[in-house]
Write an enzyme that holds these catalytic residues in place. Structure first.
Site, PDB file in Angstrom:
ATOM      1  N   HIS A 188       0.814  -1.218   0.000  1.00 28.85           N
ATOM      2  CA  HIS A 188       0.000   0.000   0.000  1.00 28.85           C
ATOM      3  C   HIS A 188       0.850   1.271   0.000  1.00 28.85           C
ATOM      4  CE1 HIS A 188       1.184   0.001   4.178  1.00 28.85           C
ATOM      5  NE2 HIS A 188       0.707   1.230   4.291  1.00 28.85           N
ATOM      6  N   HIS A 197       1.925   6.940  -0.527  1.00 23.61           N
ATOM      7  CA  HIS A 197       0.993   6.135   0.271  1.00 23.61           C
ATOM      8  C   HIS A 197      -0.302   5.992  -0.523  1.00 23.61           C
ATOM      9  CE1 HIS A 197      -1.506   4.776   3.589  1.00 23.61           C
ATOM     10  NE2 HIS A 197      -0.388   4.532   4.252  1.00 23.61           N
TER      11      HIS A 197
END
Length: 160
Positions: free
Chosen positions: A67, A82
Site C-alpha cells: 500500500h 501512500h
C-alpha cells in the site's frame, strides 16, 4: 566566464506518480498526512491505478502490504507514496508490485499497480499522498494542485 553571477536553479521537481487530480495535503482525511506529521508534499485523487516513480532514485522500501513505497531521489529527498487511506488493512489484495527495495528507478518507471475499484469496494479512500519525509533538509516543499498526468509537476522542492 562569469557563471558565478548567474542564479543557479535550486529547485527540484517530483512528478505526479499517478493520473488524477492533485490536491493540497490539508484535504487528506487523515491527520497524519493533512497535518504534515510525515512531511510536506501533495496528494492525488487517482483516476488510474498505475503508480510511477516521481523522480530518479532508489527504492528504499516496498511495504509488505504493497500500500506504500518509499524511495530516495538522486538529490536526497526521501519520498513516501501512500496509496489510499487505511489500505494497509487490505493486506496487499488488489496491489501488484513491479519493484523491490534496492532497485534503481528512473522518473516514469512503473512501481505498483492497484485495482482502484477493489479499494473503493472495500470501503477505502483512494487518495494518494506523496510526501517528502525529510522536508526539514530543504528550503521549501510546495505541492501543486489541479489535473495531473504521470510525470507532471506535483511537488517543487527548493534546496538550501
Amino acid at each position: 566566464m562569469f557563471d558565478f553571477f548567474k542564479k543557479k536553479n535550486k529547485n527540484q521537481v517530483l512528478g505526479s506518480p499517478v493520473k488524477g487530480t492533485a490536491v493540497p495535503l490539508s484535504e487528506v482525511n487523515d491527520p497524519t498526512f493533512s497535518e504534515g506529521m510525515l512531511g510536506d508534499g501533495a496528494a492525488v485523487i487517482p483516476s488510474e491505478g498505475k503508480i510511477y516513480a516521481p523522480a530518479d532514485g532508489e527504492i528504499a522500501m516496498v511495504f509488505g502490504t504493497l500500500h506504500a513505497i518509499s524511495l530516495t531521489t538522486e538529490f536526497g529527498a526521501e519520498i513516501l507514496i501512500h496509496i489510499g487511506l487505511d489500505t494497509v488493512k487490505m493486506e496487499g489484495e488488489g496491489f501488484t508490485a513491479h519493484v523491490e527495495a534496492g532497485n534503481k528507478v528512473k522518473k516514469g518507471d512503473l512501481l505498483i499497480e492497484v485495482d482502484l475499484d477493489k479499494v473503493k469496494a472495500a470501503g477505502y479512500d483512494t487518495i494518494t499522498p506523496v510526501l517528502v519525509c525529510n522536508t526539514d533538509e530543504f528550503a521549501s516543499v510546495k505541492g501543486m494542485t489541479g489535473s495531473v498526468n504521470p510525470g507532471d509537476d506535483l511537488v517543487i522542492i527548493e534546496t538550501k
